[in-house]
Design a protein around this motif. Structure first.
Motif, short mmCIF file in Angstrom:
data_model
loop_
_atom_site.label_atom_id
_atom_site.label_comp_id
_atom_site.label_asym_id
_atom_site.label_seq_id
_atom_site.Cartn_x
_atom_site.Cartn_y
_atom_site.Cartn_z
N GLN A 45 0.81 -1.23 0.00
CA GLN A 45 0.00 0.00 0.00
C GLN A 45 0.84 1.27 0.00
OE1 GLN A 45 -2.39 -1.04 3.37
NE2 GLN A 45 -3.94 -2.04 2.12
N GLN A 46 2.03 1.18 0.58
CA GLN A 46 2.92 2.35 0.57
C GLN A 46 4.28 1.93 0.04
OE1 GLN A 46 2.44 4.44 4.55
NE2 GLN A 46 1.17 2.62 4.73
N PRO A 47 4.32 1.63 -1.25
CA PRO A 47 5.56 1.09 -1.80
C PRO A 47 6.72 2.06 -1.69
CG PRO A 47 3.98 1.59 -3.55
CD PRO A 47 3.28 1.81 -2.26
N ARG A 48 7.87 1.53 -1.31
CA ARG A 48 9.09 2.32 -1.27
C ARG A 48 9.70 2.30 -2.67
NH1 ARG A 48 6.24 0.69 3.05
NH2 ARG A 48 7.47 0.25 4.90
N GLU A 79 21.01 3.73 -6.19
CA GLU A 79 19.58 3.94 -6.12
C GLU A 79 18.87 2.84 -6.88
OE1 GLU A 79 18.55 7.85 -7.51
OE2 GLU A 79 16.53 7.72 -6.69
N ALA A 80 17.69 2.47 -6.42
CA ALA A 80 16.90 1.48 -7.15
C ALA A 80 15.44 1.89 -7.09
CB ALA A 80 17.10 0.10 -6.53
N LYS A 81 14.77 1.72 -8.22
CA LYS A 81 13.35 2.08 -8.28
C LYS A 81 12.61 1.02 -9.09
CE LYS A 81 13.37 7.13 -7.86
NZ LYS A 81 12.56 7.22 -6.65
N SER A 100 4.02 -9.48 -5.30
CA SER A 100 5.06 -9.04 -6.24
C SER A 100 5.45 -7.59 -5.97
CB SER A 100 4.62 -9.22 -7.69
OG SER A 100 3.61 -8.31 -8.02
N LEU A 101 4.49 -6.74 -5.69
CA LEU A 101 4.82 -5.33 -5.49
C LEU A 101 5.47 -5.10 -4.13
CD1 LEU A 101 1.80 -3.61 -7.27
CD2 LEU A 101 4.03 -4.23 -8.18
N ALA A 102 5.03 -5.84 -3.13
CA ALA A 102 5.68 -5.72 -1.81
C ALA A 102 7.12 -6.21 -1.90
CB ALA A 102 4.91 -6.53 -0.76
#
Ligand code: FES
Length: 148
Positions: free
Chosen positions: A16-19, A55-57, A66-68
């Motif tokens: 819900q609050q992806p880094r 850095e990674a995004k 998958s998103l977590a």
């Protein structure tokens, strides 16, 4: 709260609050992958300088796992050398195969919350997608460094 509930909360928090969700404009290694079992896609970017992942995004669509996992991975690799990042990929992949691994080796303890995914074979590809992108991107950066 049971450990399972705690892990579920950690996963939902990253979902819900992806880094590190977003895109870098330039100078980044970009790897786009899709999960063949569902068609969901992820794009992982890394800025690697002097063998360090500065850095990674990531961007993409997918399920909460998958998103977590992408959120955790991008948070964990910042500041690591390429070799350290590849070691983490190996550790994570062994954890997904159900092996007992030393979770203290993860620079981000939240990653431990994904260990239960190993019990759900259909979801393992969801959890490993971002890590496969990391492996590919870090590998490619190594090839570039070695080339004349
Ligand atoms: Fe598509 Fe998990 S269901 S990535």
């Amino acid at each position: 709260m049971s450990l399972d509930d705690l892990y579920r909360r950690v996963i939902m928090d990253h979902y819900q609050q992806p880094r590190n969700r977003g895109k870098m404009e330039d100078g980044a290694v970009t790897v786009d992958l899709n999960n063949p079992t569902c068609g969901d896609r992820i794009s992982v970017q890394m800025r690697i300088k002097d063998d360090t992942i500065e850095e990674a995004k990531f961007l993409g669509e997918g399920c909460s796992i998958s998103l977590a996992s992408a959120s955790m991975m991008t948070e964990a690799v910042k500041g690591l050398s390429v070799d350290q990042a590849l070691h983490l990929v190996d550790l994570f992949s062994r954890m997904m195969q159900g092996e007992e691994v030393d979770t203290d080796e993860f620079p981000l303890e939240d990653i431990e919350a994904l260990q239960g995914v190993a019990n759900f074979p259909a979801r393992i590809k969801c959890a490993t997608l971002a890590w496969k992108a990391l492996e590919k991107g870090a590998g490619e950066s190594g090839e570039r460094l070695d080339s004349p």
